[in-house]
Scaffold this motif. Structure first.
Motif, PDB file in Angstrom:
ATOM      1  N   ARG A   1       0.844  -1.198   0.000  1.00 46.46           N
ATOM      2  CA  ARG A   1       0.000   0.000   0.000  1.00 46.46           C
ATOM      3  C   ARG A   1       0.877   1.245   0.000  1.00 46.46           C
ATOM      4  N   PRO A   2       0.480   2.289  -0.738  1.00 46.62           N
ATOM      5  CA  PRO A   2       1.325   3.490  -0.825  1.00 46.62           C
ATOM      6  C   PRO A   2       1.165   4.399   0.391  1.00 46.62           C
ATOM      7  N   ASN A   3       2.248   5.076   0.747  1.00 45.90           N
ATOM      8  CA  ASN A   3       2.213   6.110   1.784  1.00 45.90           C
ATOM      9  C   ASN A   3       2.392   7.453   1.086  1.00 45.90           C
ATOM     10  N   LEU A   4       1.302   8.181   0.930  1.00 40.81           N
ATOM     11  CA  LEU A   4       1.309   9.440   0.183  1.00 40.81           C
ATOM     12  C   LEU A   4       1.202  10.660   1.091  1.00 40.81           C
ATOM     13  N   GLU A   5       1.548  10.484   2.348  1.00 41.29           N
ATOM     14  CA  GLU A   5       1.364  11.551   3.328  1.00 41.29           C
ATOM     15  C   GLU A   5       2.150  12.815   2.952  1.00 41.29           C
ATOM     16  N   LYS A   6       3.400  12.645   2.494  1.00 44.87           N
ATOM     17  CA  LYS A   6       4.194  13.845   2.196  1.00 44.87           C
ATOM     18  C   LYS A   6       3.611  14.626   1.022  1.00 44.87           C
ATOM     19  N   TRP A   7       3.010  13.917   0.047  1.00 46.11           N
ATOM     20  CA  TRP A   7       2.405  14.608  -1.079  1.00 46.11           C
ATOM     21  C   TRP A   7       1.103  15.286  -0.673  1.00 46.11           C
ATOM     22  N   GLU A   8       0.372  14.692   0.260  1.00 44.45           N
ATOM     23  CA  GLU A   8      -0.836  15.340   0.777  1.00 44.45           C
ATOM     24  C   GLU A   8      -0.483  16.624   1.506  1.00 44.45           C
ATOM     25  N   THR A   9       0.634  16.604   2.240  1.00 53.32           N
ATOM     26  CA  THR A   9       1.075  17.802   2.954  1.00 53.32           C
ATOM     27  C   THR A   9       1.472  18.901   1.976  1.00 53.32           C
ATOM     28  N   VAL A  10       2.223  18.535   0.942  1.00 57.41           N
ATOM     29  CA  VAL A  10       2.651  19.509  -0.075  1.00 57.41           C
ATOM     30  C   VAL A  10       1.443  20.152  -0.743  1.00 57.41           C
ATOM     31  N   VAL A  11       0.494  19.350  -1.175  1.00 52.77           N
ATOM     32  CA  VAL A  11      -0.685  19.867  -1.876  1.00 52.77           C
ATOM     33  C   VAL A  11      -1.527  20.739  -0.945  1.00 52.77           C
ATOM     34  N   ASP A  12      -1.654  20.329   0.308  1.00 50.01           N
ATOM     35  CA  ASP A  12      -2.427  21.130   1.270  1.00 50.01           C
ATOM     36  C   ASP A  12      -1.799  22.509   1.448  1.00 50.01           C
ATOM     37  N   ARG A  13      -0.486  22.578   1.524  1.00 49.01           N
ATOM     38  CA  ARG A  13       0.176  23.876   1.703  1.00 49.01           C
ATOM     39  C   ARG A  13       0.048  24.750   0.459  1.00 49.01           C
ATOM     40  N   ILE A  14       0.035  24.122  -0.715  1.00 50.59           N
ATOM     41  CA  ILE A  14      -0.123  24.891  -1.952  1.00 50.59           C
ATOM     42  C   ILE A  14      -1.525  25.479  -2.054  1.00 50.59           C
ATOM     43  N   HIS A  15      -2.534  24.693  -1.695  1.00 54.91           N
ATOM     44  CA  HIS A  15      -3.923  25.134  -1.857  1.00 54.91           C
ATOM     45  C   HIS A  15      -4.457  25.935  -0.671  1.00 54.91           C
ATOM     46  N   ASN A  16      -3.770  25.905   0.450  1.00 54.43           N
ATOM     47  CA  ASN A  16      -4.247  26.620   1.633  1.00 54.43           C
ATOM     48  C   ASN A  16      -3.143  27.485   2.236  1.00 54.43           C
ATOM     49  N   PRO A  17      -2.639  28.448   1.468  1.00 56.28           N
ATOM     50  CA  PRO A  17      -1.567  29.305   1.982  1.00 56.28           C
ATOM     51  C   PRO A  17      -2.085  30.247   3.071  1.00 56.28           C
ATOM     52  N   GLU A  18      -1.165  30.688   3.923  1.00 57.23           N
ATOM     53  CA  GLU A  18      -1.521  31.608   4.994  1.00 57.23           C
ATOM     54  C   GLU A  18      -1.174  33.054   4.654  1.00 57.23           C
ATOM     55  N   GLY A  19      -0.672  33.268   3.457  1.00 58.68           N
ATOM     56  CA  GLY A  19      -0.308  34.610   3.024  1.00 58.68           C
ATOM     57  C   GLY A  19       0.154  34.585   1.576  1.00 58.68           C
ATOM     58  N   GLU A  20       0.698  35.707   1.137  1.00 59.97           N
ATOM     59  CA  GLU A  20       1.118  35.822  -0.263  1.00 59.97           C
ATOM     60  C   GLU A  20       2.260  36.823  -0.369  1.00 59.97           C
ATOM     61  N   VAL A  21       3.257  36.501  -1.221  1.00 57.85           N
ATOM     62  CA  VAL A  21       4.332  37.447  -1.509  1.00 57.85           C
ATOM     63  C   VAL A  21       4.494  37.557  -3.017  1.00 57.85           C
ATOM     64  N   LYS A  22       5.035  38.706  -3.443  1.00 55.80           N
ATOM     65  CA  LYS A  22       5.255  38.947  -4.873  1.00 55.80           C
ATOM     66  C   LYS A  22       6.751  39.064  -5.127  1.00 55.80           C
ATOM     67  N   VAL A  23       7.223  38.246  -6.062  1.00 55.01           N
ATOM     68  CA  VAL A  23       8.649  38.205  -6.389  1.00 55.01           C
ATOM     69  C   VAL A  23       8.836  38.581  -7.854  1.00 55.01           C
ATOM     70  N   ALA A  24       9.726  39.551  -8.122  1.00 56.90           N
ATOM     71  CA  ALA A  24      10.064  39.936  -9.490  1.00 56.90           C
ATOM     72  C   ALA A  24      11.300  39.162  -9.928  1.00 56.90           C
ATOM     73  N   ILE A  25      11.210  38.512 -11.088  1.00 53.21           N
ATOM     74  CA  ILE A  25      12.349  37.804 -11.670  1.00 53.21           C
ATOM     75  C   ILE A  25      12.808  38.617 -12.884  1.00 53.21           C
TER      76      ILE A  25
END
Length: 548
Positions: free
Chosen positions: A270-294
């Motif tokens: 059986r797969p353990n996908l916990e780390k990917w669930e954490t990554v996706v949760d942080r991407i979709h539920n951010p606590e703020g926003e910053v703007k970076v110029a490249i």
């Protein structure tokens, strides 16, 4: 001995074979298997090192100094397995090897042909390191039917026939276009692509279909019938908001199970996908926003800076914020008066690498803006050199400070060079020498090199260490003879090569965050292990956002 999965593509290019391969590798890892991913590219360049970023996107560099396709970046970011020289090959490299052997007389006077000599060379490449892992995932670049790709398709066909039954499977990625006028999802392009593949002797075991939405049962059954695959091996690859959703999305579709079923592996762990669930949760539920110029030279094509874009996302994941990036052509910044309106709304500025003089004055102006306005600044490779030139001009008082690269390009002496052509450096226990007129391909300082960080420096605190190893790709270096004068002006050389001859990192003490690095930290960043420099750079951007 490894089991092999060969990933091919059809209908159109740029459907995401590299991403699908990387996601499959991550899913197999999640089930406890070891994996390695490889890329076989049909183009005749020996490697992408001399190809324009507009032509091919970024060049991904491995620890052992290979210039490779950007898909190897996806492989590393999703699996954490460091790529090697032996994980990337092109038609140019294959033909070059064959011709070198012919000139040496290795073929004992035989007539050299595509079959068997070229295909044998490809198969030898596939076998390298097969005893090290459980699964070897090999992506074939381009699409089925491309004339330059035929030797690769023939080689993997032969390879599958030569291995024991059940040790090789074929995964084919295609497009299911939706025709809005008729409201239909069309399967015919996929049917034709599979027909083309079967005509050269390869029958896909798994069909991955790129589509805008789910595949209805009727179309799935039709594809299974006409393409001769099991219905549960027809996998939908839907458009996603983030590429890091891919492992979870493919798992929901049953890709990893279909692959294991094709190999007859049952029951599967059986797969353990916990780390990917954490990554996706942080991407979709951010606590703020910053703007970076490249501020870069190749900003018209985001793939030219693919690893930087992803590393900034990783920095956002580490800080639980969304990073909004704005790609700005450095040529827009050629005049001082244009800088404030373009940059004052951003919380951080990044100047990436590049080659040639075009747009460099704009990069220098961006570095000056960040230094004077106390805006977090990260300069990478050329971006570090532009920071040194800016400091030399405005702090040291050398108004025409520049790089030998710019003089060489112009064919005349116009600058006082504080950046010079690297003629000699130490690699392991040997000395490498280069001249200005050497061939361009593979002649730079490439791959992983050690650096020593100064005690108490900002970068030593960020890394939590005073000895690091990072990947390089450059031909010019900051001249160490200016170190003392620049440090007296406030630019600290906080990282150097172990022999003390080559500057690796500069920073400005007292500035909120102003760091330039000669190497490419973005190449080692991963969503579940963000690079320390990018994580701290975004942390500084968060702090800056609170001041604006």
């Amino acid at each position: 001995m490894a089991r092999y999965v060969f990933i091919t593509g059809g209908v159109v290019s740029s459907l995401g074979k590299g991403l699908a391969s990387a996601a499959l590798g991550a899913l197999l890892q999640a089930r406890g298997y070891s994996v390695r991913l490889r890329k076989l590219d049909p183009y005749l360049n020996v490697d992408p090192g001399t190809m324009s970023p507009f032509e091919h996107g970024e060049v991904f560099v491995t620890d052992d100094g290979a210039e490779t396709d950007l898909d190897l970046g996806h492989y590393e970011r999703f699996t954490g397995v460091a790529a090697r020289k032996t994980d990337s090959v092109s038609s140019g490299r294959i033909y070059s090897n064959v011709l070198e052997k012919e000139r040496r007389g290795d073929y004992l006077g035989k007539t050299i042909q595509v079959i068997p000599h070229v295909t044998n060379e490809i198969k030898d490449f596939l076998r390298v390191g097969e005893e090290e892992v459980d699964f070897m995932l090999c992506e074939i670049g381009g699409t089925v039917g491309d004339i330059e790709g035929l030797p690769f398709f023939e080689a993997i066909r032969q390879f599958g026939q030569e291995r024991p039954r059940g040790q090789c499977i074929y995964m084919h990625l295609t497009l299911l276009p939706f025709i809005a006028a008729s409201g239909e999802l069309k399967t015919k392009p996929t049917q034709h692509s599979v027909k083309e593949l079967r005509a050269i002797g390869i029958a896909p075991d798994v069909l991955v279909c790129r589509s805008e939405g789910p595949i209805p049962k009727k179309e799935r059954e039709k594809l299974a019938l006409f393409c001769n695959v099991r219905p549960d091996s027809v996998i939908a690859a839907q458009d996603l908001k983030s590429i890091y959703e891919a492992p979870l999305a493919y798992h929901r579709e049953g890709l990893d199970q279909a692959v294991l079923d094709a190999f007859g592996i049952s029951p599967a762990p059986r797969p353990n996908l916990e780390k990917w669930e954490t990554v996706v949760d942080r991407i979709h539920n951010p606590e703020g926003e910053v703007k970076v110029a490249i501020v870069g030279k190749y900003t018209q094509l985001e793939d030219a800076y693919k690893s930087i874009a992803e590393a900034l996302t990783h920095g956002g994941i580490a800080n639980k914020v969304k990073v909004r990036t704005q790609w700005l052509d450095s040529e827009l910044f050629e005049k001082d008066e244009e800088i404030p309106p373009l940059l004052e709304d951003y919380h951080a500025i990044l100047v990436p690498g590049g080659f040639g003089v075009r747009g460099t004055e704009g990069m220098i102006h961006a570095a000056r803006f960040a230094r004077e306005r106390k805006v977090p600044y990260l300069g990478i490779c050329l971006g570090m050199q532009m920071a040194v030139i800016e400091a030399s001009r405005d702090l040291l008082g050398v108004p025409n400070a520049g790089s030998e690269e710019f003089d060489h390009e112009a064919g005349q002496r116009r600058f006082t060079p504080v950046i010079y052509h690297l003629k000699e450096w130490v690699e392991g226990n040997r000395t490498i020498q280069r001249e200005v007129g050497d061939d361009k391909g593979g002649t730079m300082r490439l791959g992983a090199y050690d650096a020593v960080l100064s005690d108490g420096s900002q970068v030593a605190g960020i890394y939590g260490a005073t000895a690091i190893s990072e990947r390089h790709r450059h031909r010019y270096e900051v001249d160490i003879k200016y170190r003392e004068k620049l440090e007296d002006c406030g630019l600290r050389f906080s990282g150097v090569s172990p022999d003390g001859r080559l500057p690796e990192i500069v920073e400005i003490p007292g500035h909120p965050w102003y760091i330039g690095v000669q190497f490419h930290p973005e190449l080692k960043s991963k969503p579940f292990a963000p690079h320390p420099l990018f994580a701290d750079f975004i942390r500084a951007a968060v702090e800056q956002s609170r001041l604006v």
